[in-house]
Design a protein around this motif. Structure first.
Motif, PDB file in Angstrom:
ATOM      1  N   LEU A 134      -5.137  15.571  48.824  1.00 26.55           N
ATOM      2  CA  LEU A 134      -6.437  14.936  48.628  1.00 26.55           C
ATOM      3  C   LEU A 134      -7.389  16.032  48.184  1.00 26.55           C
ATOM      4  N   GLN A 135      -7.853  15.952  46.945  1.00 22.40           N
ATOM      5  CA  GLN A 135      -8.657  17.037  46.387  1.00 22.40           C
ATOM      6  C   GLN A 135     -10.082  16.572  46.130  1.00 22.40           C
ATOM      7  N   ILE A 136     -11.042  17.343  46.624  1.00 23.01           N
ATOM      8  CA  ILE A 136     -12.444  17.049  46.399  1.00 23.01           C
ATOM      9  C   ILE A 136     -13.080  18.215  45.664  1.00 23.01           C
ATOM     10  N   VAL A 137     -13.813  17.914  44.611  1.00 26.76           N
ATOM     11  CA  VAL A 137     -14.508  18.943  43.832  1.00 26.76           C
ATOM     12  C   VAL A 137     -15.812  19.274  44.544  1.00 26.76           C
ATOM     13  N   THR A 138     -16.040  20.541  44.829  1.00 25.97           N
ATOM     14  CA  THR A 138     -17.247  20.958  45.536  1.00 25.97           C
ATOM     15  C   THR A 138     -18.262  21.626  44.615  1.00 25.97           C
ATOM     16  N   LYS A 139     -17.814  22.035  43.433  1.00 24.61           N
ATOM     17  CA  LYS A 139     -18.727  22.651  42.469  1.00 24.61           C
ATOM     18  C   LYS A 139     -18.195  22.414  41.064  1.00 24.61           C
ATOM     19  N   GLY A 140     -19.071  22.036  40.151  1.00 24.50           N
ATOM     20  CA  GLY A 140     -18.646  21.806  38.774  1.00 24.50           C
ATOM     21  C   GLY A 140     -17.938  20.488  38.606  1.00 24.50           C
ATOM     22  N   LYS A 141     -16.994  20.446  37.680  1.00 23.47           N
ATOM     23  CA  LYS A 141     -16.193  19.241  37.478  1.00 23.47           C
ATOM     24  C   LYS A 141     -14.815  19.619  36.966  1.00 23.47           C
ATOM     25  N   LEU A 142     -13.871  18.713  37.164  1.00 23.41           N
ATOM     26  CA  LEU A 142     -12.493  18.927  36.739  1.00 23.41           C
ATOM     27  C   LEU A 142     -11.996  17.707  35.973  1.00 23.41           C
ATOM     28  N   THR A 143     -11.155  17.967  35.003  1.00 23.44           N
ATOM     29  CA  THR A 143     -10.393  16.911  34.350  1.00 23.44           C
ATOM     30  C   THR A 143      -8.987  16.969  34.936  1.00 23.44           C
ATOM     31  N   VAL A 144      -8.543  15.869  35.527  1.00 24.17           N
ATOM     32  CA  VAL A 144      -7.264  15.864  36.222  1.00 24.17           C
ATOM     33  C   VAL A 144      -6.339  14.825  35.599  1.00 24.17           C
ATOM     34  N   MET A 175     -13.425  12.672  44.956  1.00 27.16           N
ATOM     35  CA  MET A 175     -12.070  12.995  45.397  1.00 27.16           C
ATOM     36  C   MET A 175     -11.038  12.308  44.526  1.00 27.16           C
ATOM     37  N   PHE A 176      -9.869  12.930  44.435  1.00 35.21           N
ATOM     38  CA  PHE A 176      -8.736  12.348  43.706  1.00 35.21           C
ATOM     39  C   PHE A 176      -7.467  12.629  44.513  1.00 35.21           C
ATOM     40  N   PRO A 177      -6.595  11.613  44.708  1.00 36.91           N
ATOM     41  CA  PRO A 177      -5.337  11.848  45.424  1.00 36.91           C
ATOM     42  C   PRO A 177      -4.196  12.167  44.466  1.00 36.91           C
ATOM     43  N   PHE A 178      -3.424  13.178  44.818  1.00 41.85           N
ATOM     44  CA  PHE A 178      -2.202  13.499  44.072  1.00 41.85           C
ATOM     45  C   PHE A 178      -1.028  13.225  45.022  1.00 41.85           C
ATOM     46  N   TYR A 179      -0.222  12.216  44.686  1.00 44.88           N
ATOM     47  CA  TYR A 179       0.821  11.767  45.605  1.00 44.88           C
ATOM     48  C   TYR A 179       1.965  12.769  45.704  1.00 44.88           C
ATOM     49  N   GLN A 180       2.573  12.778  46.857  1.00 47.54           N
ATOM     50  CA  GLN A 180       3.689  13.688  47.107  1.00 47.54           C
ATOM     51  C   GLN A 180       4.767  13.541  46.032  1.00 47.54           C
ATOM     52  N   GLN A 186      -4.881  20.206  36.913  1.00 47.49           N
ATOM     53  CA  GLN A 186      -6.341  20.191  36.900  1.00 47.49           C
ATOM     54  C   GLN A 186      -6.836  21.180  35.850  1.00 47.49           C
ATOM     55  N   PHE A 187      -7.924  20.815  35.179  1.00 46.14           N
ATOM     56  CA  PHE A 187      -8.490  21.659  34.126  1.00 46.14           C
ATOM     57  C   PHE A 187     -10.003  21.686  34.266  1.00 46.14           C
ATOM     58  N   ASN A 188     -10.589  22.861  34.158  1.00 44.74           N
ATOM     59  CA  ASN A 188     -12.032  23.013  34.182  1.00 44.74           C
ATOM     60  C   ASN A 188     -12.545  23.047  32.740  1.00 44.74           C
ATOM     61  N   PRO A 189     -13.167  21.978  32.263  1.00 45.67           N
ATOM     62  CA  PRO A 189     -13.567  21.906  30.855  1.00 45.67           C
ATOM     63  C   PRO A 189     -14.915  22.559  30.568  1.00 45.67           C
ATOM     64  N   THR A 190     -15.504  23.229  31.550  1.00 41.28           N
ATOM     65  CA  THR A 190     -16.837  23.797  31.381  1.00 41.28           C
ATOM     66  C   THR A 190     -16.781  25.324  31.303  1.00 41.28           C
ATOM     67  N   CYS A 191     -17.939  25.897  31.035  1.00 42.93           N
ATOM     68  CA  CYS A 191     -18.048  27.359  30.942  1.00 42.93           C
ATOM     69  C   CYS A 191     -18.530  27.970  32.250  1.00 42.93           C
ATOM     70  N   GLU A 192     -18.554  27.184  33.321  1.00 45.79           N
ATOM     71  CA  GLU A 192     -18.936  27.657  34.647  1.00 45.79           C
ATOM     72  C   GLU A 192     -17.750  27.503  35.591  1.00 45.79           C
ATOM     73  N   THR A 193     -17.721  28.332  36.622  1.00 44.90           N
ATOM     74  CA  THR A 193     -16.633  28.251  37.597  1.00 44.90           C
ATOM     75  C   THR A 193     -16.701  26.942  38.375  1.00 44.90           C
ATOM     76  N   ALA A 194     -15.565  26.311  38.568  1.00 49.91           N
ATOM     77  CA  ALA A 194     -15.467  25.096  39.379  1.00 49.91           C
ATOM     78  C   ALA A 194     -14.654  25.418  40.632  1.00 49.91           C
ATOM     79  N   THR A 195     -14.997  24.786  41.717  1.00 51.86           N
ATOM     80  CA  THR A 195     -14.251  24.996  42.962  1.00 51.86           C
ATOM     81  C   THR A 195     -13.845  23.641  43.534  1.00 51.86           C
ATOM     82  N   PHE A 196     -12.746  23.646  44.274  1.00 53.39           N
ATOM     83  CA  PHE A 196     -12.276  22.421  44.920  1.00 53.39           C
ATOM     84  C   PHE A 196     -11.653  22.752  46.268  1.00 53.39           C
ATOM     85  N   ILE A 197     -11.631  21.747  47.115  1.00 54.89           N
ATOM     86  CA  ILE A 197     -10.943  21.829  48.410  1.00 54.89           C
ATOM     87  C   ILE A 197      -9.843  20.783  48.409  1.00 54.89           C
TER      88      ILE A 197
END
Length: 269
Positions: A134-144, A175-180, A186-197
């Motif tokens: 279970l992944q939640i983006v805490t900063k920026g954005k991600l293309t998954v 949040m986005f779930p990635f099943y077992q 995941q890809f960060n399409p921006t020019c800023e750092t993205a973080t996730f938990i």
């Protein structure tokens, strides 16, 4: 069943005789519960066992607590020594809390990771063999993107349609779930750092980079799997250029963000 007065008297007499009896004659009988304290496992075990191994061998959860000081329950994702050096790739880093890196997780059935994806950072396609993420983006954005198991098509039940690829743009606090066992990236399409938990329902969730695993097979197997669309010399070149799990990807993003040199500086590489 109906108890007779004779049976009741006999039962009470046997109970009283089994209890500790230290009272003076004529005093009321007091029943005392005797508890034996659980054995405390040693802080260090013979044979050089790791703390994780000692926790696995502990007889009960109570015994596990005896092995853990208060500080052992805290895991610091900010600690640079915990980053998976060499595994994060040039485009980012991962800090993983599993039962080896954080022994206090033994018995919880849970794990966690924090990811740092630099500009254009790309976490290459991979699977988690023992957990759902279970992944939640805490900063920026991600293309998954996620590819489920065989039989999941764009048109349900239509085997002539393409295999379904689930795609989403995930923003902060989403949040986005990635099943077992699913292949995902995941890809960060921006020019800023993205973080996730990312949380996992396993203490040892593991990860396998799909391309790396496929190319690890013998040459003839790999070439056959790809329909011999390239030759053995090209295969060798591909293996040498294989990126780490978090790589710098998508040329258009790199160009937009000022090229590899600028991005590498932003990522600290």
């Amino acid at each position: 069943m109906q108890y007779t007065s004779t049976f009741a008297i006999a039962f009470l007499a046997s109970t009283a005789s089994a209890a500790p009896y230290n009272q003076a004659p004529g005093a009321a009988t007091t029943l005392t519960t005797i508890t034996t304290p659980a054995a405390t496992p040693p802080a260090t075990a013979p044979g050089g066992l790791t703390l994780t191994q000692q926790l696995f061998l502990a007889d009960t959860a109570v015994d596990r607590f005896a092995l853990l000081g208060n500080e052992a329950f805290v895991f610091d994702f900010n600690d640079p020594e915990k980053k998976q050096k060499g595994k994060g790739g040039r485009g980012g880093d991962l800090v993983v809390a599993n039962r080896k890196t954080h022994p206090a997780l033994v018995g919880t059935g849970s794990g966690m990771a924090v990811g740092f994806l630099g500009p254009c950072g790309f976490n290459t396609p991979h699977v988690h063999p023992r957990a759902t993420e279970l992944q939640i983006v805490t900063k920026g954005k991600l293309t998954v993107e996620m590819v489920p198991e065989n039989g999941v098509f764009n048109v349900p039940g239509d085997k002539t349609s393409k295999r379904r690829v689930i795609h989403a743009d995930v923003g902060e606090n989403q949040m986005f779930p990635f099943y077992q066992g699913s292949v995902h990236t995941q890809f960060n399409p921006t020019c800023e750092t993205a973080t996730f938990i990312a949380s996992f329902n396993a203490e040892d969730f593991g990860a396998g980079q799909v391309v790396d695993e496929v190319l690890a097979f013998q040459d003839d197997i790999v070439l056959s799997a790809f329909g011999e669309s390239f030759d053995a010399s090209q295969l060798a070149a591909m293996r040498k250029k294989l990126p780490a799990s978090i790589a710098q990807g998508v040329a258009s993003c790199i160009a937009t963000c000022g090229g590899l040199e600028k991005i590498g500086s932003a990522n600290g590489s």
